[in-house]
Design an enzyme around this catalytic site. Structure first.
Site, PDB file in Angstrom:
ATOM      1  N   GLY A 237     -28.970 -24.563 -21.802  1.00 38.27           N
ATOM      2  CA  GLY A 237     -28.246 -24.798 -20.776  1.00 38.27           C
ATOM      3  C   GLY A 237     -27.739 -23.340 -20.179  1.00 38.27           C
ATOM      4  O   GLY A 237     -27.583 -23.180 -18.822  1.00 38.27           O
TER       5      GLY A 237
ATOM      6  N   ARG B 277     -26.693 -25.344 -33.427  1.00 36.72           N
ATOM      7  CA  ARG B 277     -25.318 -24.978 -34.026  1.00 36.72           C
ATOM      8  C   ARG B 277     -24.973 -26.098 -35.202  1.00 36.72           C
ATOM      9  O   ARG B 277     -24.596 -25.977 -36.227  1.00 36.72           O
ATOM     10  CB  ARG B 277     -24.389 -24.636 -33.294  1.00 36.72           C
ATOM     11  CG  ARG B 277     -24.695 -23.369 -32.468  1.00 36.72           C
ATOM     12  CD  ARG B 277     -23.790 -22.638 -31.838  1.00 36.72           C
ATOM     13  NE  ARG B 277     -24.087 -21.913 -30.665  1.00 36.72           N
ATOM     14  CZ  ARG B 277     -24.623 -20.537 -30.759  1.00 36.72           C
ATOM     15  NH1 ARG B 277     -24.863 -20.081 -32.006  1.00 36.72           N
ATOM     16  NH2 ARG B 277     -25.236 -19.944 -29.959  1.00 36.72           N
TER      17      ARG B 277
ATOM     18  N   SER C 164     -26.517 -14.611 -25.254  1.00 34.39           N
ATOM     19  CA  SER C 164     -25.983 -14.635 -24.036  1.00 34.39           C
ATOM     20  C   SER C 164     -26.637 -13.155 -23.233  1.00 34.39           C
ATOM     21  O   SER C 164     -26.861 -13.143 -22.199  1.00 34.39           O
ATOM     22  CB  SER C 164     -24.682 -14.438 -23.972  1.00 34.39           C
ATOM     23  OG  SER C 164     -24.036 -16.014 -24.413  1.00 34.39           O
TER      24      SER C 164
ATOM     25  N   ASP D 175     -18.600 -21.680 -29.237  1.00 39.71           N
ATOM     26  CA  ASP D 175     -19.708 -22.092 -29.996  1.00 39.71           C
ATOM     27  C   ASP D 175     -19.630 -22.272 -31.477  1.00 39.71           C
ATOM     28  O   ASP D 175     -20.346 -22.583 -32.136  1.00 39.71           O
ATOM     29  CB  ASP D 175     -20.796 -21.095 -29.411  1.00 39.71           C
ATOM     30  CG  ASP D 175     -21.480 -21.339 -28.261  1.00 39.71           C
ATOM     31  OD1 ASP D 175     -21.220 -22.232 -27.626  1.00 39.71           O
ATOM     32  OD2 ASP D 175     -22.083 -20.440 -27.857  1.00 39.71           O
TER      33      ASP D 175
ATOM     34  N   ARG E  74     -20.259 -32.126 -29.437  1.00 40.19           N
ATOM     35  CA  ARG E  74     -20.062 -31.492 -31.002  1.00 40.19           C
ATOM     36  C   ARG E  74     -18.894 -31.817 -31.971  1.00 40.19           C
ATOM     37  O   ARG E  74     -19.105 -31.964 -32.934  1.00 40.19           O
ATOM     38  CB  ARG E  74     -20.227 -29.649 -30.706  1.00 40.19           C
ATOM     39  CG  ARG E  74     -21.440 -29.347 -30.412  1.00 40.19           C
ATOM     40  CD  ARG E  74     -21.306 -27.687 -30.228  1.00 40.19           C
ATOM     41  NE  ARG E  74     -22.880 -27.208 -30.237  1.00 40.19           N
ATOM     42  CZ  ARG E  74     -23.156 -25.855 -29.639  1.00 40.19           C
ATOM     43  NH1 ARG E  74     -22.171 -25.187 -29.099  1.00 40.19           N
ATOM     44  NH2 ARG E  74     -24.543 -25.870 -29.642  1.00 40.19           N
TER      45      ARG E  74
ATOM     46  N   ARG F  74     -26.909 -33.215 -19.867  1.00 39.52           N
ATOM     47  CA  ARG F  74     -25.827 -32.418 -19.684  1.00 39.52           C
ATOM     48  C   ARG F  74     -25.521 -32.228 -18.385  1.00 39.52           C
ATOM     49  O   ARG F  74     -26.382 -32.400 -17.388  1.00 39.52           O
ATOM     50  CB  ARG F  74     -25.979 -30.967 -20.504  1.00 39.52           C
ATOM     51  CG  ARG F  74     -26.186 -31.016 -21.712  1.00 39.52           C
ATOM     52  CD  ARG F  74     -26.494 -29.730 -22.483  1.00 39.52           C
ATOM     53  NE  ARG F  74     -25.463 -28.866 -22.260  1.00 39.52           N
ATOM     54  CZ  ARG F  74     -25.192 -27.483 -22.951  1.00 39.52           C
ATOM     55  NH1 ARG F  74     -26.567 -27.148 -23.247  1.00 39.52           N
ATOM     56  NH2 ARG F  74     -24.518 -26.733 -22.780  1.00 39.52           N
TER      57      ARG F  74
HETATM   58  C1  S3P Z   1     -22.892 -19.026 -22.683  1.00 40.90           C
HETATM   59  C2  S3P Z   1     -21.568 -19.707 -22.233  1.00 40.90           C
HETATM   60  C3  S3P Z   1     -21.089 -20.997 -23.125  1.00 40.90           C
HETATM   61  C4  S3P Z   1     -21.685 -20.987 -24.492  1.00 40.90           C
HETATM   62  C5  S3P Z   1     -23.299 -20.999 -24.409  1.00 40.90           C
HETATM   63  C6  S3P Z   1     -23.451 -19.330 -23.966  1.00 40.90           C
HETATM   64  C7  S3P Z   1     -23.327 -18.137 -21.662  1.00 40.90           C
HETATM   65  O1  S3P Z   1     -21.226 -22.151 -22.566  1.00 40.90           O
HETATM   66  O2  S3P Z   1     -21.469 -22.204 -25.134  1.00 40.90           O
HETATM   67  O3  S3P Z   1     -23.755 -20.883 -25.721  1.00 40.90           O
HETATM   68  O4  S3P Z   1     -24.126 -17.163 -22.143  1.00 40.90           O
HETATM   69  O5  S3P Z   1     -22.798 -17.909 -20.809  1.00 40.90           O
HETATM   70  P1  S3P Z   1     -20.204 -22.571 -21.186  1.00 40.90           P
HETATM   71  O6  S3P Z   1     -20.209 -21.626 -20.129  1.00 40.90           O
HETATM   72  O7  S3P Z   1     -20.726 -24.053 -20.897  1.00 40.90           O
HETATM   73  O8  S3P Z   1     -18.869 -22.551 -21.889  1.00 40.90           O
END
Ligand code: S3P
Length: 454
Positions: free
Chosen positions: A101, A403, A29, A327, A358, A129
């Site tokens: 994503g 994961r 992140s 996660d 998941r 997605r």
């Molecule tokens: C993330 C937010 C999460 C997480 C992803 C990283 C981020 O997703 O699952 O691996 O870096 O902002 P969501 O915003 O869909 O919950």
């Protein structure tokens, strides 16, 4: 198929105790955000400890496509010469975001208030997605998105010509949505406000402040109210990325499950919006210690020491903790399989729209390995079989989800018979050194020459 090449079948087997120290890579992140905020600053941002997983490499490529100069100087050492807020240029080609994503959603936000157009696509997982959760708030700024049904990728996003600020209440607990709105708000005059009923990871807020934006956070009955003043001049930063608690989860859980193990995973970021798994494991009776707790680069950090924990108990995971460990549910469900009694996980419908569904991916594999799982739309229950009680001996699907792949490889270290995986390729999106790191601890996780029959 793996995201970037032929399938990589893998096998994981019970073996000797795990021991030693394993340095996991930088936080995914924070790595994405370092590159994006660096690209939106004027001048040179320097980053060390950047995760060099495919997802983050895709963000580096995207930032170049929008006009920033992104340079790799050595392992994890990068610099970004930014173009400033509102300075993105129009990419000359489609942006292929692979599996990420986070990358695509944050970057859509970052360009949505600049008058350029960009086309985004990704692999089969990313193309399935939901993107409406991003394009709907971006439309409030005046951005226009044209995607496939349900707002899915490929999608063309046309940034707003004269954006206005927005007030937006998050309909889902998603740091990606929050971050996309805040990044869009950067180039809108006035105050953009995001109301977050349930707290999610706060790296964007912390880092925006670090880069010099005016941002305030107020706790209220509605939740967290985040107010950002638009059109700041972001100042370049020097960033040391902490090690990723979501990646650390795999060697930590392996240490808890493999008989006789004692492993040390140093320097892990334990921001409270990310550390829910570790609280949960301790509640289950895991022998897990936080050593040498300290602060690094504005984030709490500790060395995690995990020892074999043969008497863990299933628990009810508080739903309000879900966002801080979203996660980590796949690997938690593996630990739950070896605990006594049931582990109940509620308030987790977001798990159904991650790189894979998941809940379904884990339930199918766990059941095949001899573990009873119950599930509903936003909950699931794993019935633990106790240490030594899980048969295994099956091939599971990683479904383009890193994961899921790593969770099942950790599982094979404690099942009676080996666990096989159809494709470990996706692991490289977030944890490219997973195999050598686990081998360094003594884990018997290997590639297989022939594709396993799935
Ligand atoms: C993330 C937010 C999460 C997480 C992803 C990283 C981020 O997703 O699952 O691996 O870096 O902002 P969501 O915003 O869909 O919950």
């Amino acid at each position: 198929m793996s995201a970037h090449g032929d399938p990589i079948p893998m096998i994981s087997r019970k073996g000797k105790p795990l021991s030693g120290t394993a340095e996991v890579p930088g936080d995914k992140s924070i790595s994405h955000r370092s590159l994006i905020l660096g690209a939106l600053s004027v001048g040179e941002t320097k980053v060390t400890g950047l995760l060099e997983g495919q997802d983050v490499l895709d963000t580096a490529a995207a930032m170049r496509a929008f006009g920033a100069e992104v340079t790799r100087h050595g392992p994890g050492a990068w610099s970004v010469h930014g173009v400033g807020v509102g300075g993105f240029g129009e990419p000359a080609d489609v942006i292929d975001y692979g599996n990420s994503g986070t990358g695509v959603r944050l970057v859509m936000g970052a360009m949505a208030t600049t008058p350029i157009a960009a086309t985004f696509t990704g692999d089969a997982s990313l193309r399935s997605r939901p993107m409406g959760r991003i394009t709907e708030p971006l439309a409030l700024f005046g951005a226009e998105a044209h995607g496939r049904a349900g707002g899915r990728l490929p999608l063309v996003l046309k940034g707003a010509r004269s954006p206005g600020p927005v007030r937006y209440t998050l309909p889902v607990a998603s740091a990606q949505v929050k971050s996309a709105v805040l990044l869009a708000g950067l180039n809108a005059p006035g105050e953009t406000v995001v109301v977050e009923p349930e707290a999610t990871r706060d790296h964007t807020e912390r880092m925006l402040r670090g880069f010099g934006a005016e941002l305030s956070v107020e706790e209220s009955a509605e939740g967290r109210i985040i107010t950002l003043t638009g059109q700041p001049e972001l100042r370049p930063q020097t960033i040391a990325v902490p090690r990723d608690p979501s990646s650390a989860a795999f060697p930590v859980c392996a240490g808890l499950l493999a008989e006789g193990s004692d492993v040390l995973i140093p320097g892990i970021g334990l921001n409270p919006t990310r550390a829910g798994l570790y609280t949960t494991l301790r509640e289950m009776g895991a022998d897990l210690a936080f050593e040498n707790e300290r602060e690094e680069g504005g984030e709490p950090v500790a060395d995690l020491r995990a020892r074999f924990s043969p008497a863990m108990r299933g628990i009810e995971v508080p739903p309000e903790r879900a966002a801080s460990m979203i996660d980590e549910y796949p690997v938690l469900s593996v630990v739950a399989a070896f605990a006594e009694g049931k582990t109940v996980m509620r308030g987790v419908k977001e798990l159904r729209v991650k790189e894979s569904d998941r809940i379904d991916a884990m339930a199918v594999g766990l059941r095949a390995a001899g573990v009873e799982v119950e599930e509903g739309e936003d909950w699931w229950i794993v019935h633990g079989r106790g240490m030594g009680g899980v048969t295994g001996g099956v091939t599971v699907q990683s479904r383009l989800d890193h994961r899921i792949a790593m969770a099942f490889m950790v599982m094979g270290l404690a099942t009676e018979k080996p666990m096989r995986l159809d494709d470990g390729g996706p692991i490289a999106t977030s944890f490219p050194i997973f195999e050598p790191l686990m081998a360094g601890l003594g884990a018997d996780i290997a590639r297989e020459a022939e594709p396993a029959d799935a």
